[in-house]
Design an enzyme around this catalytic site. Structure first.
Site, PDB file in Angstrom:
ATOM      1  N   CYS A  55     -13.255  -0.886 -10.413  1.00  0.00           N
ATOM      2  CA  CYS A  55     -14.389   0.041 -10.272  1.00  0.00           C
ATOM      3  C   CYS A  55     -14.575   0.864 -11.542  1.00  0.00           C
ATOM      4  O   CYS A  55     -15.247   1.891 -11.526  1.00  0.00           O
ATOM      5  CB  CYS A  55     -14.191   0.953  -9.061  1.00  0.00           C
ATOM      6  SG  CYS A  55     -12.677   1.913  -9.078  1.00  0.00           S
ATOM      7  N   GLU A  90       0.847  -1.194   0.000  1.00  0.00           N
ATOM      8  CA  GLU A  90       0.000   0.000   0.000  1.00  0.00           C
ATOM      9  C   GLU A  90       0.883   1.245   0.000  1.00  0.00           C
ATOM     10  O   GLU A  90       1.886   1.300   0.701  1.00  0.00           O
ATOM     11  CB  GLU A  90      -0.919  -0.016   1.226  1.00  0.00           C
ATOM     12  CG  GLU A  90      -1.710   1.244   1.475  1.00  0.00           C
ATOM     13  CD  GLU A  90      -2.591   1.651   0.309  1.00  0.00           C
ATOM     14  OE1 GLU A  90      -2.541   2.831  -0.079  1.00  0.00           O
ATOM     15  OE2 GLU A  90      -3.325   0.791  -0.210  1.00  0.00           O
TER      16      GLU A  90
END
Length: 459
Positions: free
Chosen positions: A414, A339
């Site tokens: 998405c 991350e």
């Protein structure tokens, strides 16, 4: 993007709507040029007015409907149709689900990755609740013409639409937003002014845990020192279920809503959410899906298609607060999460401790750089999950994946367009076994889906 420039001299025109565009607008043709008309549905005959002209297309405004589609439903009462986030609220829910399956099929046809005609694109999984599902509200506030307004901007404009009610938001988050506005008015707290670029409160973010009911409030401000901000925060803490108030500081030149600096004014450092039996602590900037009930479905589908085994090492790219990796930790030998946001890595590490997960490690950095390093260190990269932002995977990361070659991976997307575009390159080495759309945001054209890719044996 061009702002609407309404021309009162334009005459009304009659248009037959052929299909829906990717943003949910009706698409028709006028004098052989495509025209986009928000609020119109396929097979409707509408009266429209041209509000903007471009070299290759027109933008229209719906005046009235001459022939109505049987798929049209009543738009929520008391809500300005121009507000963002309700682009499909006039379309029946079953047809919304069909539209979202159609979105990925259209994107595949546009970019045609290898063997795309053979892809198994499943029907969109519906959400349990098509209304009042969003557990995070992020409303803008401004002071204009002697009074304050709280709500959302109309698309492609700085016109703030006051929102006494937003039917996709949970009732609790909306109530807290309105109560905070009353407190700001009562205490005469300075509101930021984008016209004069003055300091003050710009945005109010309210997030509620679906598991505990706890509410976390963040006041996003232009400038750090806002008079009586702590006094306001102390009053907010008295509202039902509010457990914390934060200040996030940003500047006018920042195109993002949130700035990089967040400080706690009162209360807890986190709220706790629960998904599939695991608990997750969320700090204000931590990303988490906005539809908690359907998040369970999305992540269950991702884990199903990963089809993990106890001897595997799972790489959780774009790990966020560690949600997917921690959910998968019981099924594999090791989880390594990557991350880029430092605060999210801290949250992920804390979430491992919270769930007594000892086989997961979260590191801060870029996936493109760290994946080859892990492989060089002898880490067996045989399973991977990616959950990137709407921009999709960078070409550098795709190049890295094609070099590292995990045996199987799942792509949680998405954005159907960037997914299809990425599959053009990935399909050089991978077969696409299935694409499963999952409706995370009813009443909007926003798309989410899970794609399973398996390394082709002859590569």
């Amino acid at each position: 993007m061009t702002k609407f420039t309404k021309n009162k001299q334009e005459k009304n025109i009659i248009i037959t709507i052929k299909r829906l565009g990717i943003n949910g607008e009706g698409i028709g043709y006028y004098k052989k040029k495509i025209i986009f008309i928000p609020g119109a549905l396929p097979n409707e005959v509408v009266v429209a007015k041209i509000v903007d002209r471009h070299p290759h297309y027109l933008e229209g405004e719906l005046v009235r409907i001459k022939e109505k589609s049987p798929d049209r439903v009543t738009f929520p009462k008391g809500v300005d149709p121009a507000v963002g986030g309700l682009e499909l609220a006039h379309l029946s829910y079953p047809k919304q689900l069909e539209f979202k399956q159609h979105l990925i099929l259209e994107s595949l046809r546009k970019y045609h990755p290898r063997d795309y005609i053979k892809y198994k694109v499943k029907k969109t999984i519906p959400t349990p609740n098509a209304w009042n599902y969003r557990n995070k509200a992020q409303y803008q506030i401004e002071f204009n013409k002697g009074k304050s307004k709280l709500g959302l901007y109309a698309p492609n404009s700085r016109r703030l639409i006051d929102l006494p009610d937003m039917p996709t938001q949970t009732k609790e988050t909306q109530k807290v937003e309105r109560e905070i506005k009353k407190l700001i008015d009562k205490l005469h707290i300075r509101i930021a002014d984008f016209r004069r670029h003055t300091d003050g409160i710009k945005t109010i973010a309210v997030r509620q845990s679906n598991a505990t009911g706890e509410i976390q409030v963040t006041l996003i401000t232009i400038g750090k020192k806002i008079k009586d901000l702590k006094l306001l925060a102390s009053h907010i803490m008295k509202l039902p279920n509010v457990v914390s108030v934060f200040q996030n500081e940003t500047q006018w030149q920042n195109p993002q809503v949130w700035g990089n600096k967040t400080i706690k004014l009162f209360g807890k450092s986190h709220i706790t959410e629960e998904i599939l039996g695991k608990k997750f602590k969320l700090s204000p900037r931590a990303f988490f899906q906005l539809n908690p009930e359907q998040t369970t479905t999305l992540y269950s589908e991702a884990l199903k298609y990963l089809d993990l085994t106890p001897d595997q090492t799972l790489i959780d790219a774009y790990a966020g607060v560690g949600t997917l990796g921690i959910l998968a930790s019981d099924q594999v030998r090791q989880v390594i999460g990557i991350e880029s946001i430092p605060e999210a890595v801290i949250d992920a590490q804390e979430n491992c401790r919270l769930n007594h997960v000892r086989n997961a490690e979260y590191i801060q950095g870029n996936v493109e750089k760290l994946l080859p390093e892990l492989k060089n260190q002898g880490v067996p990269i045989n399973a991977l999950i990616v959950d990137p932002p709407r921009t999709g995977l960078s070409k550098k990361l795709i190049k890295t994946l094609l070099e590292v070659k995990p045996e199987t991976f799942v792509y949680v997307s998405c954005n159907p367009a960037t997914l299809a575009k990425d599959l053009v390159l990935l399909s050089d080495a991978y077969d696409v076994r299935v694409i499963q759309p999952v409706d995370m945001m009813p009443q909007t054209p926003r798309w989410e889906g899970v794609t399973k890719l398996v390394l082709r044996k002859n590569k």
